[in-house]
Scaffold this active site. Structure first.
Site, short mmCIF file in Angstrom:
data_model
loop_
_atom_site.label_atom_id
_atom_site.label_comp_id
_atom_site.label_asym_id
_atom_site.label_seq_id
_atom_site.Cartn_x
_atom_site.Cartn_y
_atom_site.Cartn_z
N CYS A 116 -10.33 10.26 9.00
CA CYS A 116 -9.04 9.74 8.54
C CYS A 116 -7.86 10.41 9.24
O CYS A 116 -7.85 11.63 9.43
CB CYS A 116 -8.94 9.95 7.03
SG CYS A 116 -7.39 9.39 6.32
N CYS A 156 -2.37 15.10 3.59
CA CYS A 156 -3.47 15.07 2.62
C CYS A 156 -4.39 16.26 2.86
O CYS A 156 -4.60 16.66 4.00
CB CYS A 156 -4.24 13.76 2.78
SG CYS A 156 -5.58 13.55 1.59
N SER A 200 -7.06 4.05 -5.54
CA SER A 200 -8.25 4.40 -4.77
C SER A 200 -8.40 5.92 -4.71
O SER A 200 -7.46 6.63 -4.36
CB SER A 200 -8.10 3.83 -3.35
OG SER A 200 -9.19 4.21 -2.55
N CYS A 234 -4.63 4.37 8.38
CA CYS A 234 -3.85 5.10 7.38
C CYS A 234 -3.26 6.35 7.99
O CYS A 234 -3.98 7.19 8.51
CB CYS A 234 -4.73 5.54 6.22
SG CYS A 234 -5.68 4.24 5.51
N GLY A 285 -2.68 10.31 1.24
CA GLY A 285 -2.74 11.16 0.05
C GLY A 285 -3.86 10.78 -0.88
O GLY A 285 -4.44 9.70 -0.77
N SER A 308 -13.78 5.59 -2.83
CA SER A 308 -14.16 5.66 -1.42
C SER A 308 -15.50 6.36 -1.33
O SER A 308 -15.59 7.56 -1.56
CB SER A 308 -13.10 6.44 -0.64
OG SER A 308 -11.88 5.76 -0.72
N LEU A 309 -16.53 5.61 -1.01
CA LEU A 309 -17.88 6.18 -1.00
C LEU A 309 -18.30 6.57 0.41
O LEU A 309 -18.58 7.72 0.70
CB LEU A 309 -18.84 5.13 -1.59
CG LEU A 309 -20.12 5.63 -2.23
CD1 LEU A 309 -19.84 6.68 -3.29
CD2 LEU A 309 -20.89 4.46 -2.83
N HIS A 310 -18.35 5.59 1.30
CA HIS A 310 -18.57 5.79 2.74
C HIS A 310 -19.92 6.36 3.14
O HIS A 310 -20.22 6.44 4.33
CB HIS A 310 -17.47 6.65 3.37
CG HIS A 310 -16.08 6.13 3.10
ND1 HIS A 310 -15.77 4.80 3.00
CD2 HIS A 310 -14.90 6.78 2.89
CE1 HIS A 310 -14.49 4.65 2.75
NE2 HIS A 310 -13.94 5.82 2.67
N ASN A 361 -10.60 1.50 11.50
CA ASN A 361 -9.45 1.46 12.40
C ASN A 361 -9.49 2.71 13.24
O ASN A 361 -9.38 3.82 12.70
CB ASN A 361 -8.14 1.47 11.60
CG ASN A 361 -7.82 0.11 11.02
OD1 ASN A 361 -7.92 -0.91 11.70
ND2 ASN A 361 -7.46 0.09 9.76
N CYS A 402 0.87 -1.18 0.00
CA CYS A 402 0.00 0.00 0.00
C CYS A 402 0.91 1.22 0.00
O CYS A 402 1.66 1.45 0.95
CB CYS A 402 -0.89 -0.04 1.23
SG CYS A 402 -1.97 1.39 1.38
#
Ligand code: SAH
Length: 348
Positions: A117, A110, A192, A334, A160, A215-217, A291, A103
């Site tokens: 995040c 970012c 992604s 992340c 990022g 990435s919808l979420h 996480n 990854c």
């Protein structure tokens, strides 16, 4: 200084020509970098001393220094690197039954500001160069060489937003994908994005065969704008239009990522809205356990609640899986390892 890893195969040939060398010199340098994987220009023994000294004046090979490694009991390994300007970045190696995946981070920090995040806790310092992304792969491969293992898959899902650093990410992938480079097949590569709509069109038109994950979420604008500021610039109607265009242009299955956040986007009505949104697409939803991040209030759902959400999606004809958790005993989220090290004053 520029890194030799910044130049893809074509650019290496162009560089050789610009020096009035034969184009073939570029090919030879590329072979040394990716077949022999040398880290010292002087190891390129079929180049003249003069050629080598010109290369050394202009380029470094490896622009990263490995500063920390965390190994989880499940094999997941986090690597913390430092760039020449003191920036910290992290990469993760995960072990699956189909191989080993890396990854890769695409930026230092970012700017997308997703509420949940850890990466966005520090604003973007700068984009990573393509050489710095290649170096993440190669440094980890060098570690794996010791165990006679190899990386087979790449996901651009680290810190990022890859579509906010489009050119460098594409350049990096051109090198890893090239059969004279690292030879990772395009179907083993996934990018992604949080939904930078203009770049989705651009990517669709390139027909690269890399996998796209979005990435919808959240299944509606009100909720998605609260979780992901990018949704204010590109609301779901525009995002889905771009995704449908990608689907027409590229006959590939699309992955949607959906973190299940307790009490926020995990209710039955969300599952139904999601099914409606994805209706008619060759889509696949990856349900992600959250996480936890020290600085954030969000909580993951229980395994049972995730199963209920999963069943509802399946009943509504949406294919999905619940992502297996990796590296729970190390700084899994992340960007979390980098943030923790910045707090300790190790770098930026
Ligand atoms: N910017 C890109 C790629 C980096 S994030 C993107 O948004 O897709 C990679 C994935 O990890 C995204 O789906 C992101 O939403 C998710 N993610 C971020 N923080 C997380 C956390 N704490 N737990 C689980 N997934 C997380």
């Amino acid at each position: 200084m520029q890194s030799l890893y910044d130049l893809n195969y074509e650019q290496m040939g162009d560089f050789a020509q610009s020096m009035r060398w034969k184009r073939f010199r570029g090919h030879q340098i590329f072979q040394w970098l990716y077949r022999e994987r040398v880290t010292d220009v002087d190891a390129m023994t079929n180049l003249s001393k003069e050629t080598r000294s010109i290369l050394k004046e202009r380029f470094v090979i490896d622009p990263l220094k490995l500063v920390k490694k965390q190994v989880s009991h499940d094999g997941t390994t986090k690597f913390l690197f430092q760039t020449e300007d003191g920036s910290l970045l992290e990469s993760v190696m995960m072990v699956f039954d189909y191989g080993r995946s890396v990854c890769v981070s695409s930026q230092v920090g970012c700017n997308m500001g997703c509420a949940f995040c850890a990466s966005g806790l520090t604003k973007k310092r700068r984009d990573l160069t393509s050489g710095e992304m290649v170096a993440q792969f190669l440094n980890i491969q060098r570690e794996l060489d010791k165990e006679d293992q190899r990386l087979s898959h790449i996901v651009v899902m680290g810190t990022g937003e890859p579509f906010d650093n489009y050119e460098n990410v594409m350049n990096f992938l051109a090198t890893v994908n090239h059969d004279r480079g690292l030879g990772i097949g395009s179907r083993h590569i996934t990018i992604s994005t949080c939904g930078v709509v203009p770049r989705i069109y651009e990517f669709a038109d390139e027909h690269t065969q890399y996998n796209l994950a979005v990435s919808l979420h959240a299944p509606n604008d009100e909720l998605r704008s609260r979780l992901m500021p990018i949704n204010k610039a590109y609301p779901l109607s525009e995002l889905m239009k771009a995704i449908r265009y990608y689907g027409q242009e590229n006959n590939r299955r699309l992955t949607f990522e959906y973190i299940l956040l307790k009490g926020i986007n995990d209710q039955p009505q969300h599952a139904r809205q999601l099914a409606k949104l994805l209706h008619g697409l060759n889509a696949y939803v990856n349900l992600i356990p959250y996480n936890s991040v020290d600085e954030k209030q969000f909580k993951s759902v229980t395994r049972e609640a995730a199963m209920v959400f999963y069943d509802l999606l399946m009943k509504n004809h949406v294919r999905c899986t619940i992502r297996k958790e990796h590296g729970q005993d190390i700084d899994a989220a992340c960007g979390q390892l980098r943030i923790n090290e910045i707090k300790k004053g190790l770098g930026q």
